[in-house]
Scaffold this active site. Structure first.
Site, PDB file in Angstrom:
ATOM      1  N   SER A  59       0.708  -1.104   0.203  1.00  0.00           N
ATOM      2  CA  SER A  59      -0.064   0.103   0.450  1.00  0.00           C
ATOM      3  C   SER A  59       0.797   1.126   0.216  1.00  0.00           C
ATOM      4  CB  SER A  59      -1.488   0.574   0.766  1.00  0.00           C
ATOM      5  OG  SER A  59      -0.303  -0.198   2.258  1.00  0.00           O
ATOM      6  N   ASP A  97       5.853  -7.461   2.584  1.00  0.00           N
ATOM      7  CA  ASP A  97       5.036  -7.024   1.806  1.00  0.00           C
ATOM      8  C   ASP A  97       6.035  -7.464   0.430  1.00  0.00           C
ATOM      9  OD1 ASP A  97       2.098  -8.028   1.382  1.00  0.00           O
ATOM     10  OD2 ASP A  97       1.520  -5.411   1.188  1.00  0.00           O
ATOM     11  N   GLU A 129       0.091 -12.988  -1.730  1.00  0.00           N
ATOM     12  CA  GLU A 129      -1.316 -12.743  -1.672  1.00  0.00           C
ATOM     13  C   GLU A 129      -1.223 -14.091  -2.806  1.00  0.00           C
ATOM     14  OE1 GLU A 129      -2.745  -8.771  -3.951  1.00  0.00           O
ATOM     15  OE2 GLU A 129      -1.448  -7.553  -2.413  1.00  0.00           O
ATOM     16  N   GLU A 196      -9.286  -9.514   3.812  1.00  0.00           N
ATOM     17  CA  GLU A 196      -9.745  -7.756   3.878  1.00  0.00           C
ATOM     18  C   GLU A 196     -10.846  -7.696   2.441  1.00  0.00           C
ATOM     19  OE1 GLU A 196      -6.413  -5.798   1.565  1.00  0.00           O
ATOM     20  OE2 GLU A 196      -7.742  -4.146   1.340  1.00  0.00           O
TER      21      GLU A 196
HETATM   22  O1  KIV Z   1      -0.431  -3.226   1.790  1.00  0.00           O
HETATM   23  C1  KIV Z   1      -0.617  -3.426   2.593  1.00  0.00           C
HETATM   24  O2  KIV Z   1      -0.800  -2.738   3.002  1.00  0.00           O
HETATM   25  C2  KIV Z   1      -2.297  -4.675   2.804  1.00  0.00           C
HETATM   26  C3  KIV Z   1      -3.080  -4.558   4.557  1.00  0.00           C
HETATM   27  C4  KIV Z   1      -4.532  -3.705   3.729  1.00  0.00           C
HETATM   28  C5  KIV Z   1      -3.105  -5.696   5.166  1.00  0.00           C
HETATM   29  O3  KIV Z   1      -1.934  -5.321   2.363  1.00  0.00           O
END
Ligand code: KIV
Length: 294
Positions: A59, A97, A129, A196
């Protein structure tokens, strides 16, 4: 200003949060708290507030780098921000992530990039994901000694196949698929899974069914933990706010107001004042002027 990084207040008193802590918290029915962070001061504040886990989410692309979605975010972007977060927080579990196209090409690519988060950026775990189609990648990353958090429902890296940022799993067949995906991630060795923007009753049902903790965002109170994007929570990102966000502050307005007052004071020459300025002794100044013939 000191160049030494301040130590987080609670860091010494609280043990490091690990995958074991996650498991125990689920067993004890104790909600797990997770927030996103992308920089040192935010991570430090979250450590001091006592958050259980920090997600350096992709994000980042939207709330920090200004992209319309998360797709342009690269491994280098992620590692750069993970390193800053790791300097600010040690106690929470730190989760990096995996960005778009860093794990979808092959299982080998997934393992190698997951490893970079731990080896180069001091993360404790990674998130990716997808469900059944990612089970093998999850299995191999875990086999390499890297804890994996899954992410199901509204998966922003698939925004183009989902047809936009919209709630997921609202039909019987889509709900069933979500259940199967969650079970597949658990079976592959994921230690936790983010749900989500999915119906609250479905998220609660899955949370009861799984032995690993679920972390909800727009998935109701029945999940084992909750996560929010920090810029949404703080009201720092005003482009759009999903329905599931609760704003705990309005820092965008606070920033605009502070910048406005600064601009006015500079224009009025009421900033800087004596206390913000560096002085020189009269004796030295007078001698200098004399020397310069002024
Ligand atoms: O990238 C992110 O911040 C996320 C959250 C919304 C779980 O994947």
């Amino acid at each position: 200003m000191s160049t030494e990084a301040p130590k987080a207040a609670g860091a010494a008193t609280r043990p490091k949060v690990t995958t074991r802590t996650f498991r125990q918290m689920k067993k004890d029915g104790q909600p797990i708290t997770m927030l996103t962070a992308y920089d040192y001061p935010t991570a430090l504040a979250q450590e001091r507030a006592g958050v259980d886990a920090i997600l350096v989410g992709d994000s980042l692309g939207m709330v920090v780098l200004g992209y319309p979605n998360t797709l342009p975010v690269t491994m280098e972007d992620m590692l750069h921000h993970c390193k800053a977060v790791a300097r600010g927080a040690q106690t929470p579990m730190l989760i990096g992530d995996l960005p778009f196209m860093s794990y979808q090409v092959s299982v080998q690519q997934a393992v190698a990039n997951a490893g970079r988060f731990l080896q180069e950026a001091s993360m404790d775990a990674v998130k990716l994901e997808g469900g059944q189609e990612r089970a093998e990648a999850v299995r191999q990353i875990v086999a390499a000694g890297i804890p994996v958090m899954g992410h199901l429902g509204l998966t922003p890296q698939s925004v183009n196949t989902l047809g936009g940022f919209r709630p997921q799993a609202r039909t019987k067949s889509a709900a069933r698929k979500l259940i199967e995906d969650a079970l597949a991630l658990q079976e592959a060795g994921a230690f936790s899974v983010v749900l989500e923007s999915v119906p609250d009753r479905l998220a609660e049902w899955i949370s009861k069914k799984l032995s690993i903790p679920t972390i909800g965002i727009g998935a109701g109170v029945g999940c084992d933990g909750q996560v929010l994007v920090t810029h949404d929570l703080l009201g720092l990102f005003d482009r759009f706010t999903p329905k599931f966000v609760k704003k705990y502050a309005d820092l965008h307005t606070t920033m605009v107001d502070a910048f406005g007052v600064y601009i006015q004071e500079v224009q009025a020459r009421s900033f800087p004042m004596d206390e913000h300025s560096v002085a020189i002794k009269d004796e030295a100044w007078d001698a200098l002027l004399k020397e310069l013939g002024d």
